[in-house]
Design a protein around this motif. Structure first.
Motif, PDB file in Angstrom:
ATOM      1  N   UNK A  39       1.237  -1.047   0.055  1.00 56.57           N
ATOM      2  CA  UNK A  39       0.524  -0.043  -0.055  1.00 56.57           C
ATOM      3  C   UNK A  39       0.434   0.736  -0.154  1.00 56.57           C
ATOM      4  N   UNK A  40       0.643   1.868  -0.984  1.00 58.37           N
ATOM      5  CA  UNK A  40       2.183   3.170  -0.970  1.00 58.37           C
ATOM      6  C   UNK A  40       1.510   4.558  -0.530  1.00 58.37           C
ATOM      7  N   UNK A  41       0.407   4.450   0.340  1.00 58.54           N
ATOM      8  CA  UNK A  41       0.390   5.551   1.006  1.00 58.54           C
ATOM      9  C   UNK A  41       0.702   5.611   2.510  1.00 58.54           C
ATOM     10  N   UNK A  42       1.238   3.908   2.162  1.00 63.09           N
ATOM     11  CA  UNK A  42       2.100   3.845   3.998  1.00 63.09           C
ATOM     12  C   UNK A  42       3.342   3.755   3.793  1.00 63.09           C
TER      13      UNK A  42
ATOM     14  N   UNK B  84       4.335   0.939   8.516  1.00 66.77           N
ATOM     15  CA  UNK B  84       2.810   0.156   8.145  1.00 66.77           C
ATOM     16  C   UNK B  84       2.715  -0.645   7.604  1.00 66.77           C
TER      17      UNK B  84
ATOM     18  N   UNK C 218      -6.961   4.924   8.154  1.00 61.93           N
ATOM     19  CA  UNK C 218      -5.732   4.282   6.643  1.00 61.93           C
ATOM     20  C   UNK C 218      -5.982   5.826   5.732  1.00 61.93           C
TER      21      UNK C 218
ATOM     22  N   UNK D  21      -4.241   8.377   5.849  1.00 63.24           N
ATOM     23  CA  UNK D  21      -2.754   8.421   5.550  1.00 63.24           C
ATOM     24  C   UNK D  21      -3.176   8.395   3.588  1.00 63.24           C
ATOM     25  N   UNK D  22      -4.170   7.636   3.587  1.00 62.11           N
ATOM     26  CA  UNK D  22      -4.487   7.292   1.503  1.00 62.11           C
ATOM     27  C   UNK D  22      -4.633   9.393   1.016  1.00 62.11           C
TER      28      UNK D  22
ATOM     29  N   UNK E 291      -3.890  11.591   2.475  1.00 59.47           N
ATOM     30  CA  UNK E 291      -1.788  12.021   2.510  1.00 59.47           C
ATOM     31  C   UNK E 291      -1.098  11.709   1.488  1.00 59.47           C
ATOM     32  N   UNK E 292      -1.196  10.692   1.151  1.00 58.00           N
ATOM     33  CA  UNK E 292      -0.392  10.277   0.418  1.00 58.00           C
ATOM     34  C   UNK E 292      -0.125  10.476  -1.211  1.00 58.00           C
ATOM     35  N   UNK E 293      -1.781  10.578  -1.703  1.00 60.15           N
ATOM     36  CA  UNK E 293      -2.596  10.903  -2.660  1.00 60.15           C
ATOM     37  C   UNK E 293      -2.813  12.394  -2.862  1.00 60.15           C
TER      38      UNK E 293
ATOM     39  N   UNK F 270      -4.600  -2.452  -4.444  1.00 61.70           N
ATOM     40  CA  UNK F 270      -4.924  -1.434  -3.559  1.00 61.70           C
ATOM     41  C   UNK F 270      -5.761  -2.732  -2.444  1.00 61.70           C
TER      42      UNK F 270
ATOM     43  N   UNK G  82      -5.107  -5.976  -1.916  1.00 54.71           N
ATOM     44  CA  UNK G  82      -4.404  -6.262  -0.982  1.00 54.71           C
ATOM     45  C   UNK G  82      -4.740  -5.879   0.780  1.00 54.71           C
TER      46      UNK G  82
END
Lengths: 223, 400
Positions: free
Chosen positions: A99-102, A106, B7, B10-11, B13-15, B298, B301
């Protein structure tokens, strides 16, 4: 914990061709014992991954049963089956599985925190150390090499302390050095008492396995 | 739940690009619904205010007013007017069958005033008979309007209890009226005695603006209230036929142009909101579908790690709700920043009565806009969430 497949079969619908269905896996009977590493090899498209997905509760079979201990995996509803997978089966999927946001850390604790539990930091650090990526704990998966990514997936499968580990082509695109690291690691896991199912077409893997099966056109045969 | 929220965060912020694009769409939705609703309600308030301020069923003015004065223009653009007729018309009209009440008004236009850079319309009313201005004044002032006292419209910048000077005469401001969104907000109101003194003051200063009139014998208009069971149009027609040199108009006809304008403007705003919502919802549905396809692996997983289909749906919905909530708050805030500080500019731009709703109504609009936007955003992602929950994890994993 023991995993048993009884007359497990999977048909897929296909709109073209001579028949509307094709059988990916023919009535497979198979037992995975704790403390053993079983390899299933075979050519691409022979049905190995389909069988692994059915055994791990990710793909509903057309017929047959999968017994996880005494429980029929597909008699459960999706919620219970997902919970059972989280608790008892660590899956190392084929290809990229981050999971690329972690961060790496994590990603590894994902199966633990998914159900609100708190990961034992020291244990996770040791696990990362064991697979050789402790120094990468805080980086994002996009910064990892293929081998490091695969080791991260192995660490995640082990993190939840699941008694059964299923690895689908874990050495798929790795060099010889990384292949040996991964296979040695899986062997050690089996030695430690867990049941390991290794699906691969890596010839080298056989020497690490307690038993080798070959999948040919959906039919599983012991070598 | 804590893990899901963590999660989600984080998702997002991550994107950041993905999150910002969805955020902008929801902000646009809430901006349009909030801003548009405030605009429509403000236009309605303007019309209602105008209707209630006119107060009379029929207004009778001297015939010359027909060419000299246009109520629509006077109400919307604030061009002050003054015209006079003999007071005897008041009694003549009062005697017509169906007339319940009559009251005279006297109009003046100031040459200049200490408050304003423009000529101010001064409206004198007779306290004993008035039924249009005093009820309005009582909303903000309960005392008596004595000689020399004035009540000012909402647009005149002068604190209460200070004085305003017209023709050299100081008048005490006793109250300020609520806004109507029309030129009535630029007018000054006083009783007929105050107007007489203003006329005298102008003569004393040699301004001689009103030297040909005697405020004891002239009036500018007669406001007529018709009995409920009588037809105002029939009374108007009777005045026009039987009372010479006077022209009578039904107030609802006088503001018909304004009402048509308001109705047209409201229709345009509603059409714009509908178009924006249709467009944004389509874009959001397409964007959500594309995003779900991009995120198939995603989700697979997460399934491998033990997440149920229901859990995945929950994750998609929680992410969407978080984006929708932040986006809708941004949109409403942006709407408020445009709609409230620029009320005057909007009113001037559209040339129609425009009165902002009360604070309570605005608060309800804020809540309704937030709820509607979050609900609409959640609906579009619910479709994607259902699709995600039906994904075959095994097939996705095989795709590599």
């Amino acid at each position: 914990m023991q995993l048993v497949a009884e007359a497990l079969r999977k048909d897929f619908f296909r709109s073209s061709g001579e028949s509307n269905f094709f059988t990916a896996v023919h009535e497979v009977n198979f037992t995975l014992e704790e403390g053993s590493l079983v390899e299933i090899c075979g050519r691409s498209g022979s049905g190995k991954t389909t069988l692994l997905n059915m055994l791990s509760g990710l793909l509903t079979p057309t017929s047959g049963r999968v017994l996880l201990g005494n429980d029929d995996l597909y008699a459960m509803n999706d919620k219970a089956r997902s919970r059972a997978r989280n608790r008892s089966i660590g899956v190392i999927p084929q290809g990229q599985s981050a999971l690329h946001s972690l961060t790496v850390w994590e990603n590894v604790v994902l199966p633990i925190e998914l159900y609100g539990k708190r990961a034992d930091g020291a244990r996770i650090d040791m696990l990362l150390e064991r697979v050789g990526i402790a120094h990468l704990a805080n980086v994002r998966p996009s910064e990892l090499s293929g081998g490091e990514m695969r080791r991260m997936a192995i660490a995640r499968a082990l993190a939840g302390d699941a008694p059964i580990i299923m690895a689908d082509e874990p050495t798929g695109d790795l060099d010889d050095e990384n292949t040996e690291i991964v296979l040695t690691l899986l062997r050690e896991i089996a030695h430690a008492g867990r049941a390991v199912l290794l699906v691969t077409h890596e010839a080298e893997a056989a020497k690490y396995a307690d038993a080798v099966y070959r999948m040919n056109a959906g039919v599983l045969e012991r070598q | 739940m804590r893990f899901t929220l963590s999660l989600c965060r984080k998702n997002l912020i991550g994107r950041p690009a993905r999150a910002c694009a969805m955020l902008l769409l929801t902000a646009f939705l809430s901006f349009s619904i909030f801003g548009g609703s405030v605009a429509i309600l403000s236009l309605r308030n303007g019309l209602e205010g105008l209707e209630s301020r006119l107060g009379a069923d029929v207004i009778a003015m001297p015939y010359e007013a027909k060419t000299k004065f246009d109520l629509n223009t006077a109400l919307l653009q604030g061009n002050p007017g003054y015209f006079y007729m003999n007071r005897s018309y008041l009694d003549q009209i009062a005697g017509i069958e169906g007339v319940e009440k009559v009251s005279a008004q006297l109009y003046l236009a100031s040459a200049s005033a200490s408050c304003c850079s423009y000529a101010v319309q001064i409206i004198g009313f007779e306290p004993d008979t008035d039924f249009t201005i005093q009820p309005w004044i009582r909303e903000s002032y309960s005392g008596t309007i004595g000689e020399g006292d004035i009540v000012i419209g909402a647009n005149i910048s002068m604190p209460v209890s200070r004085t305003l000077t017209f023709f050299g005469m100081d008048c005490t401001v006793v109250a300020q009226l609520e806004s109507t969104g029309t030129a009535l907000d630029n007018a000054v109101y006083g009783n007929i005695d105050t107007i007489k003194r203003l006329i005298a003051a102008s003569e004393e200063r040699g301004l001689n603006l009103f030297s040909n009139i005697n405020p004891d014998t002239v009036i500018s208009s007669v406001l007529v209230k018709v009995y409920d069971d009588y037809d105002a149009e029939a009374v108007k027609d009777y005045i026009n036929v039987h009372v010479r040199h006077v022209v009578a108009t039904q107030s609802k006809n006088m503001i018909a142009g304004v009402a048509d304008g308001l109705s047209g403007a409201s229709r345009i705003v509603i059409a714009l909101i509908a178009a924006i919502w249709a467009l944004c919802l389509c874009i959001m549905m397409i964007a959500n579908t594309l995003l779900m396809n991009e995120r198939r692996r995603e989700f697979a997983i997460l399934r491998v790690a033990g997440a149920s289909r229901c859990r995945l749906g929950g994750l998609v919905m929680a992410e969407s709700a978080l984006i929708d909530l932040i986006g809708s708050v941004l949109g409403v805030a942006l709407g408020a920043l445009i709609v409230f500080p620029f009320t005057g500019a909007i009113r001037h731009g559209i040339g129609l009565p425009y009165v902002l709703p009360a604070y309570g109504t605005v608060a309800m609009l804020v809540v309704a806009s937030l709820l509607l936007t979050v609900l609409a955003g959640s609906l579009t992602s619910a479709i994607a969430a259902v699709r995600i929950s039906r994904l075959d994890t095994g097939v996705i994993l095989r795709e590599g």
